[in-house]
Design an enzyme around this catalytic site. Sequence first.
Site, PDB file in Angstrom:
ATOM      1  N   CYS A 114      -6.677   8.288   8.524  1.00 41.31           N
ATOM      2  CA  CYS A 114      -6.707   7.906   9.933  1.00 41.31           C
ATOM      3  C   CYS A 114      -6.398   9.095  10.832  1.00 41.31           C
ATOM      4  CB  CYS A 114      -5.684   6.803  10.212  1.00 41.31           C
ATOM      5  SG  CYS A 114      -6.067   5.247   9.415  1.00 41.31           S
TER       6      CYS A 114
ATOM      7  N   ARG B 103      -8.601  -0.059   4.014  1.00 42.45           N
ATOM      8  CA  ARG B 103      -7.677   0.891   3.411  1.00 42.45           C
ATOM      9  C   ARG B 103      -6.304   0.264   3.174  1.00 42.45           C
ATOM     10  NH1 ARG B 103      -6.187   4.634   6.892  1.00 42.45           N
ATOM     11  NH2 ARG B 103      -4.921   5.465   5.198  1.00 42.45           N
TER      12      ARG B 103
ATOM     13  N   LYS C   1       0.834  -1.204   0.000  1.00 42.97           N
ATOM     14  CA  LYS C   1       0.000   0.000   0.000  1.00 42.97           C
ATOM     15  C   LYS C   1       0.865   1.250   0.000  1.00 42.97           C
ATOM     16  CE  LYS C   1      -2.811   2.622   3.332  1.00 42.97           C
ATOM     17  NZ  LYS C   1      -1.777   3.625   3.716  1.00 42.97           N
ATOM     18  N   ASN C   2       1.883   1.272   0.858  1.00 43.75           N
ATOM     19  CA  ASN C   2       2.684   2.487   1.020  1.00 43.75           C
ATOM     20  C   ASN C   2       3.638   2.734  -0.135  1.00 43.75           C
ATOM     21  OD1 ASN C   2       1.427   3.065   3.438  1.00 43.75           O
ATOM     22  ND2 ASN C   2       2.965   2.030   4.686  1.00 43.75           N
TER      23      ASN C   2
ATOM     24  N   ASP D 253       4.040   1.287  12.004  1.00 46.38           N
ATOM     25  CA  ASP D 253       2.849   0.629  11.479  1.00 46.38           C
ATOM     26  C   ASP D 253       2.689  -0.790  12.006  1.00 46.38           C
ATOM     27  OD1 ASP D 253       2.076   2.821  10.052  1.00 46.38           O
ATOM     28  OD2 ASP D 253       2.612   2.044   8.083  1.00 46.38           O
TER      29      ASP D 253
ATOM     30  N   ARG E 257      -0.290  15.520  11.888  1.00 47.99           N
ATOM     31  CA  ARG E 257       0.716  15.126  10.904  1.00 47.99           C
ATOM     32  C   ARG E 257       0.933  16.353  10.021  1.00 47.99           C
ATOM     33  NH1 ARG E 257       0.246   9.894   6.932  1.00 47.99           N
ATOM     34  NH2 ARG E 257       0.456   8.727   8.860  1.00 47.99           N
TER      35      ARG E 257
END
Length: 419
Positions: free
Chosen positions: A116, A400, A22-23, A308, A121
Amino acid sequence: MQKFIINGGRRLRGELALQGSKNSSLPIMAAALLCFGECTLHSCPALTDVYAASRILNFVGCKCTFSDNTAVIDSSAVGSTAVPEGLMREMRSSIIFMGAMLGRTGECTVSVPGGCELGPRPIDMHLSALRKMGIDIRENGGDIICRAFGGRAKGAKISLAFPSVGATENVILAAVTAEGETVINNAAREPEICDLCSFLRRCGADISGDGESRIIINGKKQLHGCEYTIMPDRIAGATYLSMAAATKGEIILTNACVPEMEPFISVLEQTGCSIYTSENRIYMRSGTRLRAVRDRIRTMPHPGFPTDAQAVLMAALTAADGTSVFEENIFDCRYRHTDALLKMGADIQVLGKVAVVKGVEKLHGANVEATDLRGGAAMAVAALCAEGCSEITKICHIDRGYEKMEEAVRLLGGEMRRS
């Protein structure tokens, strides 16, 4: 609203191929904006965040299709430089489209991203770095309006106050087509940064130093399309290893990025699990109650322990023999999952950025609500090793980042279904 129903107490056993990262997928999809022509991305996971990125690309004029874990993106024509607030708020990493759009058109209008709720951030580092590259940035009613002087970003020497993954990505995306050389000091070293740079090099970019703290980029006037395979998802790998460990199970992960997962694997080995690795396979067997981790588990930028993976490992250690201590150094609000674990019978004390986890004999099923992506995954880990039935609501968070988690769990012999 959908939910997961999990009947715990079954040992997970079997073989599982890891999904694409995903990242990595999200910044690489944004990077396709920079290319004149077609990009074909293989091993792209079927996730709601990936679908959100596809909608952004289509909105600005690209032709983006997704089928069988392959995204095909034709960025020959870009008709808009503004991303609507509604699309920006669909995913937390949507801010990466700022650097990509600036690199392609020299201007963009975006808003603060959603996703999220992990505490602040701030994008101050992003904006400060881009200003050094000759980008005029103004805010107007929640919109961030960016324009490059002369229509093209300028190379610059940039020193990041913190090795932020997002800021590093945005600077890279703006710099690959900027005039001159850009040097990023204190750059993020995450494997997904290297994957992004590998993709961009395949498209004709001149980048060196990725994976280290100093990245050097010589801007090109134009990039071309390519065919590329996304790296495996190391956090999904950590999650499924945690599930198998928590249930005293046995698992073989294929399509695994073994060196990139080493910071997690080295900690998991301290719990007594037997772990063997080869080039792209990880074998793990638990079989007995986990031991608490003796050393404090500190989340740090790569190559440290990944933030994570903190929640999923914590969930596995709630039923370990002894006390484990976590120290969260990346996000302010990354212990929001602990209330759900407490409801399931865990013994956890949170003191600022430290969480003390005293292992209990057993957890019990409960009805809980996913608070965020990794927190929701942690609840699934705990539910799988708990006695009885658990229900997890707000699984939109889990979707997600995990491709059909319930099917992966059932493949390993667990009882998990979507309702």
